[in-house]
Structure formats: C-alpha cells, structure tokens
Design an enzyme around this catalytic site. Sequence first.
Site, PDB file in Angstrom:
ATOM      1  N   LYS A  28       0.818  -1.221   0.000  1.00  0.00           N
ATOM      2  CA  LYS A  28       0.000   0.000   0.000  1.00  0.00           C
ATOM      3  C   LYS A  28       0.847   1.265   0.000  1.00  0.00           C
ATOM      4  CE  LYS A  28      -0.717   0.030   5.034  1.00  0.00           C
ATOM      5  NZ  LYS A  28      -0.020   1.231   5.413  1.00  0.00           N
ATOM      6  N   THR A  29       1.991   1.245   0.736  1.00  0.00           N
ATOM      7  CA  THR A  29       2.828   2.452   0.767  1.00  0.00           C
ATOM      8  C   THR A  29       3.390   2.746  -0.622  1.00  0.00           C
ATOM      9  OG1 THR A  29       3.389   1.904   3.058  1.00  0.00           O
ATOM     10  CG2 THR A  29       4.702   3.614   2.009  1.00  0.00           C
ATOM     11  N   ASP A 214      -3.666   7.312   4.772  1.00  0.00           N
ATOM     12  CA  ASP A 214      -3.203   5.941   5.004  1.00  0.00           C
ATOM     13  C   ASP A 214      -3.883   5.388   6.263  1.00  0.00           C
ATOM     14  OD1 ASP A 214      -1.763   3.615   4.723  1.00  0.00           O
ATOM     15  OD2 ASP A 214       0.041   4.399   5.683  1.00  0.00           O
ATOM     16  N   GLU A 215      -3.980   4.050   6.366  1.00  0.00           N
ATOM     17  CA  GLU A 215      -4.560   3.376   7.551  1.00  0.00           C
ATOM     18  C   GLU A 215      -5.944   3.957   7.871  1.00  0.00           C
ATOM     19  OE1 GLU A 215      -3.250   0.800   8.534  1.00  0.00           O
ATOM     20  OE2 GLU A 215      -1.072   0.871   8.526  1.00  0.00           O
ATOM     21  N   GLN A 245      -7.874  -5.215   9.422  1.00  0.00           N
ATOM     22  CA  GLN A 245      -6.803  -4.858  10.353  1.00  0.00           C
ATOM     23  C   GLN A 245      -7.206  -3.690  11.264  1.00  0.00           C
ATOM     24  OE1 GLN A 245      -2.566  -5.298   9.036  1.00  0.00           O
ATOM     25  NE2 GLN A 245      -3.465  -5.253   7.001  1.00  0.00           N
ATOM     26  N   ARG A 603       1.778 -11.424  10.068  1.00  0.00           N
ATOM     27  CA  ARG A 603       3.148 -10.903  10.299  1.00  0.00           C
ATOM     28  C   ARG A 603       4.185 -11.919   9.835  1.00  0.00           C
ATOM     29  NH1 ARG A 603       1.768  -6.585   9.606  1.00  0.00           N
ATOM     30  NH2 ARG A 603      -0.221  -7.586   9.270  1.00  0.00           N
TER      31      ARG A 603
END
Length: 671
Positions: A28-29, A214-215, A245, A603
């Site tokens: 995503k970044t 973002d987020e 998330q 993770r």
Amino acid sequence: MQLNSQQNAAVHFIAGPCLVLAGAGSGKTRVIINKIAYLIQQCQLPARHIAAVTFTNKAAREMRERIHAQLPKTATRGLTISTFHTLGLEIIKKECRHIGYKASFSLFDDQDSMALLKELTANEFQGDKDLLKALQSKISGWKNDLTLPALAIKHASDPQSINFANYYQQYSDQLKAYNALDFDDLILIPTLLFQHNAEVRQKWQQKIQYLLVDEYQDTNTSQYELVKALVGERQRFTVVGDDDQSIYSWRGARPQNLVLLKTDFPNLNVIKLEQNYRSAERILKAANILIANNPHEFEKKLFSQNSYGVPLRVLPCKHEEDEAEKVVAEIISHRFINRSEYRDYALLYRGNHQARVFEKALMTNRIPYKISGGTSFFARSEIKDVMAYLRLLVNQDDDNALLRIINVPRREIGAATLQQVGNLANSKNISLFAACCDMELSMHLSARAQQAVQQFANWINQVADNAKRADPAEAVRDLIRQSHYEAWLFETSNSPKAAEMALKNVNELYRWISSMLEGDDEHEPMTLPEVVTRLTLRDMMERQQQEDNADQVQLLTLHASKGLEFPYVFMVGMEEGLLPHQSSIDQDNVEEERRLAYVGVTRAQRELIFTYAKERRQYGEVIRPEPSRFLHELPQDDLDWQQAAPVKSEQQRQQTGQAHLERLRQMLKKD
C-alpha cells in the site's frame, strides 16, 4: 519492482473518490508514493497542493524518505506528509484568530492532562487512578465524537456520566484559561472550525487539492469529518485501508468509516490490493479462512506467488513456564538448523504481562532480546522537566509547566506558598506566573517566600528576554546550566549511573533543539516557540526510537506488531480468555479480537508457531483455559497439532530441559 495491475489502477485513478482496500503485505505504501509522484509528474499538480496523512510519525517519516528517494527535491517542495495531529496543529497555528486562542498556545500531553484532572477532582476522587483513567478516556471519547461539554452534560443520564460531563466542562474551561490544547483538540478544533466557517474551509480546500489518507480504518469520527471537510465537493482523494486490520476501537477508531464512505460518496471507486508479497501461501490461506468468520462489507482474499510453505504448528504446554521454555528451546534449535539470526524471530502476545516469563527464559539462556513499547524518550521525567522549563520560557501563561518545575530543583517554594499564589491568580483571573510577579503577593506571603517566588519569576523573565533578543540556543543552554538541574539529578537519582543516563538524555534533547533552531537543507530554521510546540507534539519521539537492527529476538504485543513482518513468528497464549480476551468475550466484541489474530498471522513470512498453556496462573489462582477458538477456525489440514509429552516429575523436567539446552549450546559453540 513494477506495479501489479491493481496497484497500477489505484495509482492512475484520480477522477474522484477512491478507496484502496489494501490487504496485509500488499504494497500500500508503494501505491501512495507512486500516486504522489504521478500527480506531480504526469498531472502537473504542484506538490504544495498535495497532502498525505497517516497515524504515526514513523509512517510519515518512511513516506517522506521514499518520496524523496523517488523524486528530485525541487519537485516535492511544499508537499505535506504528516500525521493527522501535525496537520491539525498546522491548521490551528494558521487560524488562531478564528478560534479565540493566542498564538503562543501550549500543548498538553496525556500526563499533563492527567495532572490537571487529578487537581480538578482532588476532593472527590482523592487520586483514584482507575476513576481518573476512566474520566480521561471518557473526555477523549467525547472529543473524538465531536461532543462539546454542553452537549455531554445535556445527554448525560446516569450519575457517573453527569459527574464526568461536569468535570469535562471544568477541564475545558481550565485549558482555555491556560491557553492550552490537548491531543484530541488538534483534530476537534479544526473540524469544528471547518464546519462553522465556510471561508476558512474553502481556503484549506484550495490549499489541499488532493488528499491521501493511510490506515483509513483507524480513523475516528472527528478525523473522518475532518477528511470530509478538506475534500469538499471536489472529492479528489484516495484513502487506503484494510477493514480486517482495524484493531483500535478502544481508542476511538471506527472501521465502519470505510462503509460510510460508500454512503457519503456514492461514486466511490473501490480497488482491492489482494496480492501479498510477504508470506508463504499456506499462511495466507490460514489468514483468509480465519477472517472469513467475520462479516464483511467488502470481500477480499489475499494470495501470493510465494511457495506454499511448511505446516503451521501448534504446541500445547503444561503452564506458562513450560510455554516459555518450549519457545526458547525451539528458537535455539531452529536457529542452529537454519543458520538464521535472532532478529528473525518474533514473539507476539495479547498483553504486556505475558512478556515477563519469556524474558526470564531468554535471559537464563543468554539470548538477546528487545521488548517494543518501553518508556518513550519524551515520557522520561528529566525530559518532561526540561520541556516544562521550555514551555514556560515561550509561554508564561502555561500554568501546568510552572507547577511542574517551580520547585525543581528545590527553591523552598512549598505547597502552601503555591496555594497562596494560586488563590491570587484565580481572584484576579491571571496566570500563576503573572501572580508570581504581582505586587499584591506580599500581602499573602512571608518575606522569605515572596523573595523565593519573585527570584524564580525574574530569572525566567530574564532568560525569556535573552531567548527573544539574542541567540535562543544559547538561552536554552543558560536555562539548563543556571537551573543547576545537573547537580539536582546527581542528588536525587538512585545511582550515579542513572543520573548520567538522565543527563545524556537532556544533552540529546538540547542537540535536537539546536538543530531545529538552525534548520538544514530540507527544513527551514524554526523559532523557539515553534520548536517547543513541535517537540511537545512528539514529532521527534520516533527519532529516539529508530529501528534498532541489533541481532535480538523481538517481543511485542499483537497491537504493536501491526505494520511489521518477521520470518519466524510465535503467537503465544492462544487461549480463550487471552485471545480472544475475556473482556471482549464479555462485551461480545470477538470480531475485533479475530482481526487482532489475523494481524498476528499475517506478520509471519515463512513459519508460524502457536502455543497455549493447559494451566495458567491468574490473580493468584490456577485456571485451566481452553485452546483459543481461533485455532479451531484455522484450516486443520494446514495445522500440525503436536502431542503433549507424558507428564514428568519436576526433577525430570528440569534435568531434561537443562540437558537439551546444554547440548544445543555446545553445538552452537562448535559452530
């Protein structure tokens, strides 16, 4: 690395509102960075009209570094990449006159707010920490929901809510009198300003012509309303988030804000990033099947072109000590066989209290480890003391700062003296500092007490004057030296080593202040008030906690693990009552706990091991928890449930464990 088709679509869509549903590890970044570059280079939108907003200083810093690596400095001049709170602070600084604050306002952090609430409730709460925490949390919730004190009082129905709402009013009045804001105000005030002042709102809509968030699943009500106000009717924005998330509802985050977007922006374009670049396919399959047990407004399914990977293992343990020993033995043998590093291993747990027994086992076996989430730089008492001096230096109306340091180091200004100063300040509606300088003070204090108070006030005035007229960095150095703070640290610290460490932190803070005052190639020089405001907002905190790449096993909570990745992950304490947590079971909020488990699973890059204890001590009692329901929700064909060994005596257990660990250590020595 080229963008995949979905990433490409997300980068190039700029015609209207866009929601990018970005699964774990889906890049995503990269999408945000490439979209900023596309807007600047291909769409000729000047960088000064673009803003990218995220939640942590670390994420904002990473974005800045990556965009500067991709584009020349000249192209990114004026680009805004910041946290929500930093953007809110910028808006407040520029629009002070519209909100009735003086430009020299102070910022209260959580500890400052708590100190004020403790003072306001002293007679009734008598310092009860649980009540104070509940009040602080309730006030934060009201602010996040854009509820002002008058409305909170109007809607309060039960005795505690009425009580809390009245304290909220007193707290707000006090902050206003101090010309101070708390963290939640940094979003609340700009949002309300935009809702009630069309001229200011249009000015900022003109400034920010394209917004990236973002987020997005972590936004609360006030942040969502701030985004809506900034994008206006133009609706040119991209929000990136993952409903699976969303794990911060306890802090006001509302995952339903993703759903609200569809209602508020009917022509919303939804693009899903489902290709994961991080994990083995088996791990992603397990994650998909686990999270499918939650209801979804948006369906998505992670996939990977990585190998299928080894089975996920489940280790039953007799009790928490056995769990720690097994995990440590696994790490030692796995590292030896795979020639891996300690830093490749992460232990993830639901609550910080679970770390203690693992720390002990790791220390016993001389395995280096790092616990994330220790005391932050700006939470250290010596830093808070020096920051209080600096806050008072740039804003003599900051009563909280004065109360913290007027007698640090000791100046024989006790509580009785301060009470008289406070009474005078209240009666004349002036700040405590102004009361320290008031001629009437001599009528309330002994000659000796008045002299001590006035000496302190005169000294602060002199240093403040030097900071304005001469070199501010020099004035800050004089402040630290003339306060005799160094000698006081050595007098009051537990040991000379502790005093040296504290002094080292103070010197580090001074270096930061000097560099911010001077500026550099990328940053304009700042004034001392700007530096103090920025530091109080914690913009520098992350620099102290830069990622330490030392070879250490990582211990961290599931919440703290979000955004990170590790080759080998242990998810420990997989029991009913721990994960899902008992409070969430009681409140019928298992869905968020499942999202937390999903974050943990995703993770892991190569291998994932779960552990659970058949017995666990809790509040002095031994409980026998069931394995977590989440273990049973995983695809059982991909799980290797290992059998518990037959029960041995305590002596046999110790002998076997010691012999096993000693044998592995000898093998490692030969290696």
